[in-house]
Write an enzyme that holds these catalytic residues in place. Structure first.
Site, PDB file in Angstrom:
ATOM      1  N   ALA A  82      47.461 -32.667 -34.752  1.00  0.00           N
ATOM      2  CA  ALA A  82      48.049 -33.600 -35.089  1.00  0.00           C
ATOM      3  C   ALA A  82      47.523 -35.033 -36.325  1.00  0.00           C
ATOM      4  N   THR A  99      53.955 -34.438 -37.547  1.00  0.00           N
ATOM      5  CA  THR A  99      53.331 -33.833 -37.296  1.00  0.00           C
ATOM      6  C   THR A  99      53.464 -33.690 -35.981  1.00  0.00           C
ATOM      7  N   THR A 124      47.562 -36.494 -24.678  1.00  0.00           N
ATOM      8  CA  THR A 124      46.658 -38.369 -24.561  1.00  0.00           C
ATOM      9  C   THR A 124      46.380 -38.721 -23.296  1.00  0.00           C
ATOM     10  N   ASP A 125      45.505 -39.227 -22.971  1.00  0.00           N
ATOM     11  CA  ASP A 125      45.715 -40.115 -21.605  1.00  0.00           C
ATOM     12  C   ASP A 125      46.660 -41.587 -22.436  1.00  0.00           C
ATOM     13  N   GLU A 126      46.640 -41.624 -23.555  1.00  0.00           N
ATOM     14  CA  GLU A 126      46.807 -43.107 -24.303  1.00  0.00           C
ATOM     15  C   GLU A 126      48.576 -43.121 -24.278  1.00  0.00           C
ATOM     16  N   TYR A 151      51.232 -43.978 -33.380  1.00  0.00           N
ATOM     17  CA  TYR A 151      50.110 -42.622 -32.028  1.00  0.00           C
ATOM     18  C   TYR A 151      51.106 -42.019 -31.075  1.00  0.00           C
ATOM     19  N   ALA A 153      53.115 -43.310 -28.987  1.00  0.00           N
ATOM     20  CA  ALA A 153      54.616 -42.790 -28.538  1.00  0.00           C
ATOM     21  C   ALA A 153      54.939 -41.434 -29.309  1.00  0.00           C
ATOM     22  N   LYS A 155      53.194 -38.635 -29.874  1.00  0.00           N
ATOM     23  CA  LYS A 155      52.460 -37.901 -28.405  1.00  0.00           C
ATOM     24  C   LYS A 155      53.171 -37.373 -27.473  1.00  0.00           C
ATOM     25  N   TYR A 208      36.286 -54.332 -33.327  1.00  0.00           N
ATOM     26  CA  TYR A 208      37.409 -55.399 -32.968  1.00  0.00           C
ATOM     27  C   TYR A 208      37.628 -56.213 -31.751  1.00  0.00           C
ATOM     28  N   ASP A 273      41.378 -57.664 -34.734  1.00  0.00           N
ATOM     29  CA  ASP A 273      41.561 -56.961 -33.685  1.00  0.00           C
ATOM     30  C   ASP A 273      42.847 -55.900 -33.616  1.00  0.00           C
ATOM     31  N   HIS A 277      46.686 -53.351 -28.995  1.00  0.00           N
ATOM     32  CA  HIS A 277      45.340 -53.293 -28.909  1.00  0.00           C
ATOM     33  C   HIS A 277      45.545 -52.825 -27.933  1.00  0.00           C
TER      34      HIS A 277
HETATM   35  P1  NAD Z   1      41.688 -34.265 -35.774  1.00  0.00           P
HETATM   36  O1  NAD Z   1      42.039 -35.395 -36.246  1.00  0.00           O
HETATM   37  O2  NAD Z   1      39.939 -34.537 -35.359  1.00  0.00           O
HETATM   38  O3  NAD Z   1      42.021 -32.950 -36.265  1.00  0.00           O
HETATM   39  C1  NAD Z   1      43.250 -32.500 -35.911  1.00  0.00           C
HETATM   40  C2  NAD Z   1      43.506 -31.203 -36.880  1.00  0.00           C
HETATM   41  O4  NAD Z   1      45.347 -31.122 -37.291  1.00  0.00           O
HETATM   42  C3  NAD Z   1      42.641 -31.422 -38.582  1.00  0.00           C
HETATM   43  O5  NAD Z   1      42.287 -29.971 -38.696  1.00  0.00           O
HETATM   44  C4  NAD Z   1      44.035 -31.495 -39.495  1.00  0.00           C
HETATM   45  O6  NAD Z   1      43.774 -30.436 -40.369  1.00  0.00           O
HETATM   46  C5  NAD Z   1      44.814 -30.401 -38.184  1.00  0.00           C
HETATM   47  N1  NAD Z   1      46.614 -30.649 -38.580  1.00  0.00           N
HETATM   48  C6  NAD Z   1      47.077 -32.163 -38.983  1.00  0.00           C
HETATM   49  N2  NAD Z   1      48.094 -32.154 -39.707  1.00  0.00           N
HETATM   50  C7  NAD Z   1      48.535 -30.484 -39.002  1.00  0.00           C
HETATM   51  C8  NAD Z   1      49.851 -30.048 -39.528  1.00  0.00           C
HETATM   52  N3  NAD Z   1      50.878 -31.008 -39.891  1.00  0.00           N
HETATM   53  N4  NAD Z   1      49.882 -28.656 -39.792  1.00  0.00           N
HETATM   54  C9  NAD Z   1      48.480 -28.130 -39.000  1.00  0.00           C
HETATM   55  N5  NAD Z   1      47.589 -28.933 -39.319  1.00  0.00           N
HETATM   56  C10 NAD Z   1      47.288 -29.719 -38.505  1.00  0.00           C
HETATM   57  O7  NAD Z   1      41.956 -34.033 -33.670  1.00  0.00           O
HETATM   58  P2  NAD Z   1      40.927 -34.202 -32.991  1.00  0.00           P
HETATM   59  O8  NAD Z   1      40.486 -35.564 -32.468  1.00  0.00           O
HETATM   60  O9  NAD Z   1      40.187 -33.612 -32.296  1.00  0.00           O
HETATM   61  O10 NAD Z   1      42.331 -34.316 -31.796  1.00  0.00           O
HETATM   62  C11 NAD Z   1      42.857 -32.893 -31.772  1.00  0.00           C
HETATM   63  C12 NAD Z   1      44.220 -32.446 -30.460  1.00  0.00           C
HETATM   64  O11 NAD Z   1      43.605 -34.043 -29.661  1.00  0.00           O
HETATM   65  C13 NAD Z   1      45.055 -33.731 -31.005  1.00  0.00           C
HETATM   66  O12 NAD Z   1      46.351 -33.469 -30.657  1.00  0.00           O
HETATM   67  C14 NAD Z   1      44.605 -35.333 -30.501  1.00  0.00           C
HETATM   68  O13 NAD Z   1      45.467 -36.225 -30.161  1.00  0.00           O
HETATM   69  C15 NAD Z   1      44.362 -34.783 -29.135  1.00  0.00           C
HETATM   70  N6  NAD Z   1      43.816 -35.877 -28.978  1.00  0.00           N
HETATM   71  C16 NAD Z   1      42.761 -36.344 -29.315  1.00  0.00           C
HETATM   72  C17 NAD Z   1      41.428 -37.111 -28.296  1.00  0.00           C
HETATM   73  C18 NAD Z   1      40.656 -37.877 -29.122  1.00  0.00           C
HETATM   74  O14 NAD Z   1      39.415 -38.519 -28.598  1.00  0.00           O
HETATM   75  N7  NAD Z   1      40.052 -37.467 -30.011  1.00  0.00           N
HETATM   76  C19 NAD Z   1      41.167 -37.390 -26.818  1.00  0.00           C
HETATM   77  C20 NAD Z   1      42.756 -36.476 -26.002  1.00  0.00           C
HETATM   78  C21 NAD Z   1      44.074 -35.998 -26.766  1.00  0.00           C
HETATM   79  O1  DAU Z   2      42.007 -41.886 -25.635  1.00  0.00           O
HETATM   80  C1  DAU Z   2      42.353 -40.977 -26.327  1.00  0.00           C
HETATM   81  C2  DAU Z   2      42.421 -41.091 -27.579  1.00  0.00           C
HETATM   82  O2  DAU Z   2      40.861 -41.438 -28.310  1.00  0.00           O
HETATM   83  C3  DAU Z   2      43.113 -39.929 -28.347  1.00  0.00           C
HETATM   84  O3  DAU Z   2      44.145 -39.688 -27.802  1.00  0.00           O
HETATM   85  C4  DAU Z   2      43.374 -40.268 -29.751  1.00  0.00           C
HETATM   86  O4  DAU Z   2      42.957 -39.381 -31.105  1.00  0.00           O
HETATM   87  C5  DAU Z   2      41.729 -41.025 -29.860  1.00  0.00           C
HETATM   88  O5  DAU Z   2      41.537 -41.612 -31.527  1.00  0.00           O
HETATM   89  C6  DAU Z   2      40.982 -42.247 -29.033  1.00  0.00           C
HETATM   90  O6  DAU Z   2      41.914 -43.387 -30.017  1.00  0.00           O
HETATM   91  P1  DAU Z   2      40.835 -44.800 -29.514  1.00  0.00           P
HETATM   92  O7  DAU Z   2      42.140 -45.486 -30.277  1.00  0.00           O
HETATM   93  O8  DAU Z   2      40.806 -45.567 -28.087  1.00  0.00           O
HETATM   94  O9  DAU Z   2      39.886 -44.507 -30.218  1.00  0.00           O
HETATM   95  P2  DAU Z   2      39.255 -45.127 -31.564  1.00  0.00           P
HETATM   96  O10 DAU Z   2      37.719 -44.706 -31.733  1.00  0.00           O
HETATM   97  O11 DAU Z   2      40.174 -45.198 -32.988  1.00  0.00           O
HETATM   98  O12 DAU Z   2      38.945 -46.513 -30.796  1.00  0.00           O
HETATM   99  C7  DAU Z   2      38.044 -46.323 -29.342  1.00  0.00           C
HETATM  100  C8  DAU Z   2      38.123 -47.863 -29.701  1.00  0.00           C
HETATM  101  O13 DAU Z   2      36.679 -48.542 -30.113  1.00  0.00           O
HETATM  102  C9  DAU Z   2      39.021 -48.848 -29.587  1.00  0.00           C
HETATM  103  O14 DAU Z   2      39.422 -49.805 -28.421  1.00  0.00           O
HETATM  104  C10 DAU Z   2      39.031 -49.405 -30.967  1.00  0.00           C
HETATM  105  C11 DAU Z   2      37.694 -50.336 -31.297  1.00  0.00           C
HETATM  106  N1  DAU Z   2      36.687 -49.630 -32.482  1.00  0.00           N
HETATM  107  C12 DAU Z   2      37.386 -48.699 -33.568  1.00  0.00           C
HETATM  108  C13 DAU Z   2      37.254 -48.305 -34.788  1.00  0.00           C
HETATM  109  C14 DAU Z   2      37.539 -47.448 -35.466  1.00  0.00           C
HETATM  110  C15 DAU Z   2      36.257 -50.890 -32.715  1.00  0.00           C
HETATM  111  O15 DAU Z   2      36.085 -50.985 -32.075  1.00  0.00           O
HETATM  112  N2  DAU Z   2      35.936 -50.921 -34.088  1.00  0.00           N
HETATM  113  C16 DAU Z   2      37.042 -49.736 -35.324  1.00  0.00           C
HETATM  114  O16 DAU Z   2      36.169 -49.405 -36.613  1.00  0.00           O
END
Ligand code: NAD
Ligand code: DAU
Length: 340
Positions: A82, A99, A124-126, A151, A153, A155, A208, A273, A277
């Site tokens: 993703a 994607t 994701t919970d989002e 994002y 939307a 998912k 933020y 912000d 957000h």
């Molecule tokens: P990430 O951005 O670290 O990794 C995404 C991976 O997907 C990368 O290796 C990228 O190369 C690959 N990718 C992107 N587009 C692609 C495509 N078109 N075809 C094949 N591969 C592709 O993401 P993450 O944080 O590891 O998240 C992984 C999954 O978990 C996502 O689906 C995300 O929505 C979900 N998720 C993330 C979180 C979080 O906190 N990071 C929480 C809940 C769910």
């Molecule tokens: O809840 C699950 C989601 O968590 C996943 O689905 C997403 O892939 C993952 O990116 C994450 O989303 P958030 O937007 O919550 O994560 P992020 O780390 O971008 O931001 C976490 C919080 O911190 C959010 O309230 C925004 C804030 N923030 C983020 C950045 C990058 C800052 O205050 N400063 C920053 O520079």
């Protein structure tokens, strides 16, 4: 041998899942299908045993590429691939649509074409939007889908296609909706690794808004175990909310990182912000705990300490990223905010 087809396995959570499965399920081999976007990193897989792990570079939007890598009768597809960063989706949403939505539908088509056993969608919970700050409200499995960012939307749309494939074609599907992950190998655009990386270099930490937004943090290996449990024990057609009951305000997280690194709080900069957000995420994990027998194993204190240690000990990993396209991303995203 069982065969797992893991998409996005070179990313943060996907690679943690790959390592978990190779460690704990000796009867599984993995085909790891990843396009290696800016977030994909083969370094994340350097310790994966080549006898049971095969990497294929490919895009989930490319049906022919998926079909040629996906064996007939594979036991499962785990869809991690993703575009995953909210801020990038605000700047430009089109890759998120192609994607996250089209890519998921392509995989569902391939499940049918290749008789894959189960499709696990890592959501994701989002997708459930934002909660009020009042502590008594939580995301539940029957909470409505109310995504607020492009994002989220994308998912949520992907989840609808998973549901439709099940209802229309009888596919065996399970969806997981997890909260904010943290841990080793997270790309330093996300809050925790960004703050650790900046603090280590004595650079400003951009927070933020008022810094009071709440996220529900979970250690990445615990999320990976929940996904495996959803595959092994989840009821077909279900979705499971995954969380560690660990709500923290952003400013608290940032201060903890500075304290752990022995850096001054004066590095904190409150900046403009994020648009739209979300204020608070909080997950009621009762169903995943009761139905799948899953519980998080890592406390916030241990997980954060382990994460900070990992970034301290892997500064080359961070520097490699910071010396590439990330430099331009950081300038575009933060220069104005930080007044540079
Ligand atoms: P990430 O951005 O670290 O990794 C995404 C991976 O997907 C990368 O290796 C990228 O190369 C690959 N990718 C992107 N587009 C692609 C495509 N078109 N075809 C094949 N591969 C592709 O993401 P993450 O944080 O590891 O998240 C992984 C999954 O978990 C996502 O689906 C995300 O929505 C979900 N998720 C993330 C979180 C979080 O906190 N990071 C929480 C809940 C769910
Ligand atoms: O809840 C699950 C989601 O968590 C996943 O689905 C997403 O892939 C993952 O990116 C994450 O989303 P958030 O937007 O919550 O994560 P992020 O780390 O971008 O931001 C976490 C919080 O911190 C959010 O309230 C925004 C804030 N923030 C983020 C950045 C990058 C800052 O205050 N400063 C920053 O520079």
């Amino acid at each position: 041998m069982k065969v797992f087809f893991v998409t996005g396995g070179a990313g943060f959570i996907g690679s943690a899942f790959v390592h978990l499965v190779l460690r704990e399920r000796q009867d599984v081999s993995i085909i790891d299908f990843d396009a290696l976007t800016y977030a994909g990193n083969l370094e994340n897989l350097k310790d994966a045993d080549p006898a049971r792990h095969r990497f294929v570079r490919g895009d989930i939007r490319d049906k022919e590429a998926v079909l040629s890598a996906l064996p007939d009768g594979a036991d499962a597809i785990f869809n991690f691939a993703a575009e995953s960063h909210v801020d990038r989706s605000i700047t430009s949403a089109s890759e998120f649509v192609t994607t996250n939505v089209l890519g998921t539908q392509v995989l569902l088509d391939c499940v049918r074409a290749k008789n894959v056993g189960r499709f696990v969608q890592v959501s994701t919970d989002e997708v459930m939007g934002s909660l009020p700050e009042d502590d008594s409200a939580f995301f539940l499995e029957d909470s409505p889908l109310q995504p607020n960012s492009p994002y989220a939307a994308s998912k949520a749309a992907a989840e609808h296609f998973v549901r439709a494939a099940r209802e229309t074609f009888g596919l065996d599907t399970v969806i997981t909706r997890c909260g904010n992950n943290y841990g080793p190998r997270q790309f330093p655009e996300k809050l925790i690794p960004l703050m650790i990386a900046n603090a280590m270099r004595n650079e400003p930490l951009p927070v933020y808004g008022d810094g009071m937004n709440v996220r529900d943090w979970i250690f990445v290996d615990d999320h990976a175990r929940a996904i495996l449990a959803a595959y092994e024990c989840g009821v077909s057609g279900s979705h499971y909310n995954v969380g560690a009951r660990n709500e923290r305000r952003n400013i608290e997280v940032v201060r903890s990182i500075l304290d752990a690194l022995g850096k001054p709080h004066s590095l904190i900069r409150y900046v403009q912000d994020r648009l739209g957000h979300d204020r608070r995420y909080a997950i009621d994990a009762t169903l995943v705990e009761n139905e799948l027998g899953w519980k998080p194993a890592t406390t916030w204190e241990d997980g954060l300490a382990a994460t900070i240690d990992w970034y301290r000990n892997n500064q080359d990993w961070v520097e490699h990223i910071r010396n590439g396209a990330y430099r331009e991303y950081y300038r575009e995203m933060y220069a104005e905010k930080l007044g540079n």
